[in-house]
Design an enzyme around this catalytic site. Structure first.
Site, PDB file in Angstrom:
ATOM      1  N   ASN A 129      -2.877   0.117  11.172  1.00  0.00           N
ATOM      2  CA  ASN A 129      -2.745   1.562  10.979  1.00  0.00           C
ATOM      3  C   ASN A 129      -4.069   2.066  10.418  1.00  0.00           C
ATOM      4  O   ASN A 129      -4.369   1.831   9.255  1.00  0.00           O
ATOM      5  CB  ASN A 129      -1.588   1.828  10.007  1.00  0.00           C
ATOM      6  CG  ASN A 129      -1.457   3.303   9.648  1.00  0.00           C
ATOM      7  OD1 ASN A 129      -2.142   4.158  10.216  1.00  0.00           O
ATOM      8  ND2 ASN A 129      -0.582   3.608   8.702  1.00  0.00           N
ATOM      9  N   SER A 185      -1.150  -3.769   1.456  1.00  0.00           N
ATOM     10  CA  SER A 185      -2.229  -4.661   1.008  1.00  0.00           C
ATOM     11  C   SER A 185      -2.196  -6.034   1.669  1.00  0.00           C
ATOM     12  O   SER A 185      -2.464  -7.042   1.022  1.00  0.00           O
ATOM     13  CB  SER A 185      -2.230  -4.772  -0.517  1.00  0.00           C
ATOM     14  OG  SER A 185      -2.432  -3.497  -1.112  1.00  0.00           O
ATOM     15  N   GLU A 187       3.207   7.817   3.645  1.00  0.00           N
ATOM     16  CA  GLU A 187       2.309   8.959   3.441  1.00  0.00           C
ATOM     17  C   GLU A 187       2.873  10.219   4.096  1.00  0.00           C
ATOM     18  O   GLU A 187       2.680  11.333   3.601  1.00  0.00           O
ATOM     19  CB  GLU A 187       0.901   8.609   3.942  1.00  0.00           C
ATOM     20  CG  GLU A 187       0.219   7.636   2.973  1.00  0.00           C
ATOM     21  CD  GLU A 187      -0.650   6.571   3.621  1.00  0.00           C
ATOM     22  OE1 GLU A 187      -1.129   6.779   4.750  1.00  0.00           O
ATOM     23  OE2 GLU A 187      -0.848   5.519   2.976  1.00  0.00           O
ATOM     24  N   GLU A 206       7.423  -1.279   3.855  1.00  0.00           N
ATOM     25  CA  GLU A 206       6.181  -1.039   3.125  1.00  0.00           C
ATOM     26  C   GLU A 206       6.503  -0.476   1.744  1.00  0.00           C
ATOM     27  O   GLU A 206       6.694   0.737   1.594  1.00  0.00           O
ATOM     28  CB  GLU A 206       5.310  -0.029   3.879  1.00  0.00           C
ATOM     29  CG  GLU A 206       4.917  -0.468   5.268  1.00  0.00           C
ATOM     30  CD  GLU A 206       3.648   0.234   5.749  1.00  0.00           C
ATOM     31  OE1 GLU A 206       2.683  -0.475   6.044  1.00  0.00           O
ATOM     32  OE2 GLU A 206       3.614   1.471   5.799  1.00  0.00           O
ATOM     33  N   LYS A 264      -4.890   4.990   9.780  1.00  0.00           N
ATOM     34  CA  LYS A 264      -4.729   6.207   8.964  1.00  0.00           C
ATOM     35  C   LYS A 264      -5.796   7.237   9.377  1.00  0.00           C
ATOM     36  O   LYS A 264      -6.155   7.290  10.546  1.00  0.00           O
ATOM     37  CB  LYS A 264      -4.757   5.853   7.475  1.00  0.00           C
ATOM     38  CG  LYS A 264      -3.720   4.754   7.146  1.00  0.00           C
ATOM     39  CD  LYS A 264      -3.491   4.540   5.689  1.00  0.00           C
ATOM     40  CE  LYS A 264      -2.424   3.447   5.519  1.00  0.00           C
ATOM     41  NZ  LYS A 264      -2.064   3.221   4.136  1.00  0.00           N
ATOM     42  N   GLY A 296      -2.286   0.284  -0.283  1.00  0.00           N
ATOM     43  CA  GLY A 296      -3.629   0.692  -0.683  1.00  0.00           C
ATOM     44  C   GLY A 296      -3.942   0.411  -2.145  1.00  0.00           C
ATOM     45  O   GLY A 296      -4.920   0.912  -2.677  1.00  0.00           O
ATOM     46  N   HIS A 344       6.142   6.916   7.972  1.00  0.00           N
ATOM     47  CA  HIS A 344       5.220   6.236   7.049  1.00  0.00           C
ATOM     48  C   HIS A 344       5.326   6.887   5.664  1.00  0.00           C
ATOM     49  O   HIS A 344       5.538   8.089   5.559  1.00  0.00           O
ATOM     50  CB  HIS A 344       3.781   6.321   7.568  1.00  0.00           C
ATOM     51  CG  HIS A 344       2.857   5.434   6.795  1.00  0.00           C
ATOM     52  ND1 HIS A 344       2.290   5.837   5.606  1.00  0.00           N
ATOM     53  CD2 HIS A 344       2.456   4.156   7.011  1.00  0.00           C
ATOM     54  CE1 HIS A 344       1.555   4.831   5.136  1.00  0.00           C
ATOM     55  NE2 HIS A 344       1.640   3.808   5.966  1.00  0.00           N
TER      56      HIS A 344
HETATM   57  P1  13P Z   1      -2.879  -1.038   3.151  1.00  0.00           P
HETATM   58  O1  13P Z   1      -2.875  -2.307   3.984  1.00  0.00           O
HETATM   59  O2  13P Z   1      -4.215  -0.388   3.094  1.00  0.00           O
HETATM   60  O3  13P Z   1      -2.237  -1.271   1.820  1.00  0.00           O
HETATM   61  O4  13P Z   1      -1.936   0.006   3.931  1.00  0.00           O
HETATM   62  C1  13P Z   1      -0.666  -0.372   4.328  1.00  0.00           C
HETATM   63  C2  13P Z   1      -0.081   0.682   5.184  1.00  0.00           C
HETATM   64  O5  13P Z   1       0.272   1.745   4.717  1.00  0.00           O
HETATM   65  C3  13P Z   1       0.034   0.426   6.630  1.00  0.00           C
HETATM   66  O6  13P Z   1       0.795   1.392   7.256  1.00  0.00           O
END
Ligand code: 13P
Length: 252
Positions: A9, A213, A97, A167, A11, A173, A95
């Site tokens: 992803n 992560s 976010e 997740e 982002k 992150g 997601h």
């Molecule tokens: P990170 O791997 O940067 O923690 O992000 C995970 C994520 O949100 C994947 O959709």
């Protein structure tokens, strides 16, 4: 036997040229990989260029979001029909976010899941608890509700195309990964819920990714567990080397 599925992803990162460059490097590194499904999910405006670059390779392309209507007066939105028309296979929905920064509720996410399936896109439905919810002992309730609400109206046959990504919000992150046993526990819960609703066969064939992560050095420990069928990778998917190492961890 479930085929492991590693998705990146991106982002809101990359530009057309850097994104195409990354795909070119990835294609090189994962060309001979068999037995693992690989996908990348760039931002919407990069999708046509990235679909073109990935064409003919073993890398599938997914979007990070979509709207549930096919067309109309929905300024700023992108439909599943549009994604499908340029060659997307997957779409990430719900997601954390989207849920927590943009306030997407379960009902909207569910409408998107159904619309994606109707148009022939495979949804990656994301679920996960926040830190305060975990600390309050509410992980099961929160994740359970997100799974049940997200899949409302989805048929057993359509479940073949659904991927769920667990997740935990506190692991995204932050560099804090859920321990393999913390992740496995929630993956079992999710598979159990899907099995209750759709039966053993659907439950056993559902692919559940872990996200939060995931890095080359923790991927093997997570992917080795019975109910962890892949990873949804954020930060480590922005460079060819760590992402392809995670793919290799899934091969082993
Ligand atoms: P990170 O791997 O940067 O923690 O992000 C995970 C994520 O949100 C994947 O959709």
């Amino acid at each position: 036997m479930r085929k492991p599925f590693i998705a990146g992803n991106w982002k809101m990162n990359m530009l057309v040229d850097t994104g195409k460059g990354l795909v070119a490097q990835l294609k090189d590194r994962v060309r001979d990989v068999k037995g693992v499904e690989i996908a990348i999910c760039p931002p919407a405006v990069l999708l046509p260029a990235i679909c073109e670059e990935a064409k003919g390779s073993n890398i599938r392309v997914g979007a990070q979001n979509m709207y549930h209507e096919n067309s109309g007066a929905f300024t700023g939105e992108v439909s599943g029909a549009m994604l499908k028309s340029i060659g997307c296979t997957y779409v990430i929905l719900g997601h954390s976010e989207r849920r927590h920064i943009f306030g997407e509720p379960d009902g909207l996410i569910n409408a998107k899941v159904n619309a994606a399936l109707a148009i022939g896109l495979k949804p990656i439905l994301c679920v996960g608890e926040k830190l305060e919810q975990r600390e309050a002992g509410r992980t099961e309730d929160v994740v359970g509700l997100q799974v049940v609400a997200g899949l409302y109206g989805v048929t057993a046959q359509q479940m073949e195309d659904v991927v769920i990504a667990y997740e935990p919000v506190w692991a995204i992150g932050t560099g804090k990964t859920a321990t393999p046993s913390q992740a496995e526990e929630v993956h079992q819960l999710i598979r159990g819920l899907v099995t209750e609703t759709y039966g053993e066969e659907v439950g056993q064939s559902l692919r559940i990714q872990y996200g939060g992560s995931v890095k080359p050095d923790n991927a093997r420990g997570l992917l080795g567990l019975a109910d962890i069928d892949g990873a949804l990778v954020g930060g480590a998917s922005l460079e060819a080397e760590p992402f392809s190492k995670i793919v290799m961890a899934a091969v082993e």
